[in-house]
Design a protein around this motif. Sequence first.
Motif, PDB file in Angstrom:
ATOM      1  N   LEU A   4      32.033  44.955  49.033  1.00 42.70           N
ATOM      2  CA  LEU A   4      33.012  45.808  49.939  1.00 42.70           C
ATOM      3  C   LEU A   4      33.956  44.854  50.692  1.00 42.70           C
ATOM      4  O   LEU A   4      35.193  44.744  50.537  1.00 42.70           O
ATOM      5  N   ASP A   5      33.317  43.823  51.314  1.00 40.21           N
ATOM      6  CA  ASP A   5      34.054  42.848  52.108  1.00 40.21           C
ATOM      7  C   ASP A   5      35.131  41.886  51.003  1.00 40.21           C
ATOM      8  O   ASP A   5      36.264  41.706  51.493  1.00 40.21           O
ATOM      9  N   LEU A   6      34.440  41.792  49.829  1.00 42.15           N
ATOM     10  CA  LEU A   6      35.368  41.007  48.878  1.00 42.15           C
ATOM     11  C   LEU A   6      36.317  41.899  48.504  1.00 42.15           C
ATOM     12  O   LEU A   6      37.654  41.409  48.078  1.00 42.15           O
ATOM     13  N   ILE A   7      36.352  42.947  48.064  1.00 40.17           N
ATOM     14  CA  ILE A   7      37.207  44.164  47.708  1.00 40.17           C
ATOM     15  C   ILE A   7      38.252  44.165  48.849  1.00 40.17           C
ATOM     16  O   ILE A   7      39.556  44.120  48.576  1.00 40.17           O
ATOM     17  N   LEU A   8      37.839  44.263  49.781  1.00 39.77           N
ATOM     18  CA  LEU A   8      38.857  44.541  51.256  1.00 39.77           C
ATOM     19  C   LEU A   8      39.691  43.006  51.241  1.00 39.77           C
ATOM     20  O   LEU A   8      40.837  43.136  51.546  1.00 39.77           O
ATOM     21  N   ALA A   9      38.897  41.991  51.041  1.00 42.41           N
ATOM     22  CA  ALA A   9      39.674  40.785  51.184  1.00 42.41           C
ATOM     23  C   ALA A   9      40.513  40.500  50.132  1.00 42.41           C
ATOM     24  O   ALA A   9      41.799  40.170  50.329  1.00 42.41           O
ATOM     25  N   GLY A  10      40.495  41.134  48.949  1.00 39.62           N
ATOM     26  CA  GLY A  10      41.576  41.141  47.792  1.00 39.62           C
ATOM     27  C   GLY A  10      42.682  41.898  48.151  1.00 39.62           C
ATOM     28  O   GLY A  10      43.877  41.679  47.793  1.00 39.62           O
ATOM     29  N   GLY A  11      42.328  43.200  48.606  1.00 38.20           N
ATOM     30  CA  GLY A  11      43.296  44.128  49.138  1.00 38.20           C
ATOM     31  C   GLY A  11      44.392  43.516  50.016  1.00 38.20           C
ATOM     32  O   GLY A  11      45.427  43.592  49.958  1.00 38.20           O
ATOM     33  N   LEU A  12      43.612  42.817  51.221  1.00 39.16           N
ATOM     34  CA  LEU A  12      44.511  42.320  52.050  1.00 39.16           C
ATOM     35  C   LEU A  12      45.394  40.997  51.551  1.00 39.16           C
ATOM     36  O   LEU A  12      46.411  40.624  51.847  1.00 39.16           O
ATOM     37  N   TYR A  59      35.562  33.545  45.025  1.00 40.54           N
ATOM     38  CA  TYR A  59      36.891  33.406  45.065  1.00 40.54           C
ATOM     39  C   TYR A  59      37.682  33.577  43.533  1.00 40.54           C
ATOM     40  O   TYR A  59      38.751  34.088  44.067  1.00 40.54           O
ATOM     41  N   PRO A  60      37.151  33.551  42.639  1.00 41.07           N
ATOM     42  CA  PRO A  60      37.985  33.849  41.559  1.00 41.07           C
ATOM     43  C   PRO A  60      38.270  35.315  41.573  1.00 41.07           C
ATOM     44  O   PRO A  60      39.351  35.858  41.219  1.00 41.07           O
ATOM     45  N   ILE A  61      37.311  36.172  41.876  1.00 44.95           N
ATOM     46  CA  ILE A  61      37.317  37.737  42.015  1.00 44.95           C
ATOM     47  C   ILE A  61      38.629  37.764  42.997  1.00 44.95           C
ATOM     48  O   ILE A  61      39.245  38.849  42.865  1.00 44.95           O
ATOM     49  N   TRP A  62      38.234  37.254  44.197  1.00 43.30           N
ATOM     50  CA  TRP A  62      39.610  37.567  45.149  1.00 43.30           C
ATOM     51  C   TRP A  62      40.655  37.024  44.832  1.00 43.30           C
ATOM     52  O   TRP A  62      41.707  38.059  44.855  1.00 43.30           O
ATOM     53  N   THR A  63      41.076  35.874  44.156  1.00 37.54           N
ATOM     54  CA  THR A  63      42.355  35.521  43.674  1.00 37.54           C
ATOM     55  C   THR A  63      42.671  36.529  42.398  1.00 37.54           C
ATOM     56  O   THR A  63      43.937  36.771  42.470  1.00 37.54           O
ATOM     57  N   LEU A  92      44.063  40.682  30.280  1.00 36.17           N
ATOM     58  CA  LEU A  92      43.218  39.554  30.156  1.00 36.17           C
ATOM     59  C   LEU A  92      42.440  39.215  31.556  1.00 36.17           C
ATOM     60  O   LEU A  92      41.488  38.744  31.639  1.00 36.17           O
ATOM     61  N   LEU A  93      43.660  38.794  32.556  1.00 40.57           N
ATOM     62  CA  LEU A  93      43.048  38.523  33.959  1.00 40.57           C
ATOM     63  C   LEU A  93      42.118  40.006  34.473  1.00 40.57           C
ATOM     64  O   LEU A  93      41.071  39.344  34.914  1.00 40.57           O
ATOM     65  N   LEU A  94      42.474  41.165  34.075  1.00 43.32           N
ATOM     66  CA  LEU A  94      41.469  42.066  34.332  1.00 43.32           C
ATOM     67  C   LEU A  94      40.234  42.067  33.801  1.00 43.32           C
ATOM     68  O   LEU A  94      38.944  42.054  34.197  1.00 43.32           O
ATOM     69  N   VAL A  95      40.150  41.928  32.557  1.00 45.99           N
ATOM     70  CA  VAL A  95      39.001  41.350  31.691  1.00 45.99           C
ATOM     71  C   VAL A  95      38.199  40.208  32.355  1.00 45.99           C
ATOM     72  O   VAL A  95      37.013  40.301  32.309  1.00 45.99           O
ATOM     73  N   GLY A  96      38.727  39.099  32.547  1.00 45.32           N
ATOM     74  CA  GLY A  96      38.345  38.120  33.317  1.00 45.32           C
ATOM     75  C   GLY A  96      37.728  38.491  34.641  1.00 45.32           C
ATOM     76  O   GLY A  96      36.444  37.815  34.818  1.00 45.32           O
ATOM     77  N   ILE A  97      38.320  39.100  35.272  1.00 48.88           N
ATOM     78  CA  ILE A  97      37.784  39.632  36.676  1.00 48.88           C
ATOM     79  C   ILE A  97      36.312  40.269  36.233  1.00 48.88           C
ATOM     80  O   ILE A  97      35.294  40.145  37.158  1.00 48.88           O
ATOM     81  N   ILE A  98      36.480  41.304  35.540  1.00 49.30           N
ATOM     82  CA  ILE A  98      35.493  42.206  35.449  1.00 49.30           C
ATOM     83  C   ILE A  98      34.328  41.304  34.692  1.00 49.30           C
ATOM     84  O   ILE A  98      33.241  41.427  35.031  1.00 49.30           O
ATOM     85  N   GLY A  99      34.615  40.633  33.855  1.00 50.82           N
ATOM     86  CA  GLY A  99      33.660  39.652  33.124  1.00 50.82           C
ATOM     87  C   GLY A  99      32.762  38.618  34.116  1.00 50.82           C
ATOM     88  O   GLY A  99      31.536  38.416  34.082  1.00 50.82           O
ATOM     89  N   ILE A 100      33.588  38.262  35.011  1.00 54.20           N
ATOM     90  CA  ILE A 100      32.986  37.400  35.939  1.00 54.20           C
ATOM     91  C   ILE A 100      32.154  38.286  36.841  1.00 54.20           C
ATOM     92  O   ILE A 100      30.831  37.777  37.224  1.00 54.20           O
ATOM     93  N   LYS A 101      32.449  39.556  37.262  1.00 57.47           N
ATOM     94  CA  LYS A 101      31.545  40.142  38.157  1.00 57.47           C
ATOM     95  C   LYS A 101      30.162  40.678  37.270  1.00 57.47           C
ATOM     96  O   LYS A 101      29.206  40.703  37.672  1.00 57.47           O
ATOM     97  N   VAL A 102      30.565  41.069  36.114  1.00 58.17           N
ATOM     98  CA  VAL A 102      29.335  41.539  35.198  1.00 58.17           C
ATOM     99  C   VAL A 102      28.304  40.478  34.714  1.00 58.17           C
ATOM    100  O   VAL A 102      27.222  40.750  34.739  1.00 58.17           O
TER     101      VAL A 102
END
Length: 106
Positions: A4-12, A59-63, A92-102
């Motif tokens: 949640l902190d990470l998602i909030l940081a990304g939104g900010l 860091y990569p998910i935040w960015t 592809l960026l979205l796929v990368g973010i999701i891939g890193i998370k998964v």
Amino acid sequence: MAWLDLILAGGLEVFWSTMMKQSNGFSKLNYSLYCVLGMIASFYFLSRAIKTLPMSLSYPIWTGIGAVGSIIIGVVFFHDKLAPVTWLFVGLLLVGIIGIKVTGGH
């Protein structure tokens, strides 16, 4: 809670970059202040997330959230024009973010 902190940081991240655009090169004080406060808040929540989550994930998910979110804000609110092939790379960026998370193990 770290996610949640990470998602909030990304939104900010999206918020402060939008405020930077609105500040017109930091010539508008109110938007400039929102930008700086958004940066501080974004880094704060990222630092909280990194306490628990690996930096190699955080860091990569935040960015990535910041990058994709800023692209969407630019297109929707500032009428930025993107070539159709650019949308492929946004995807592809979205796929990368999701891939890193998964595959990240957390």
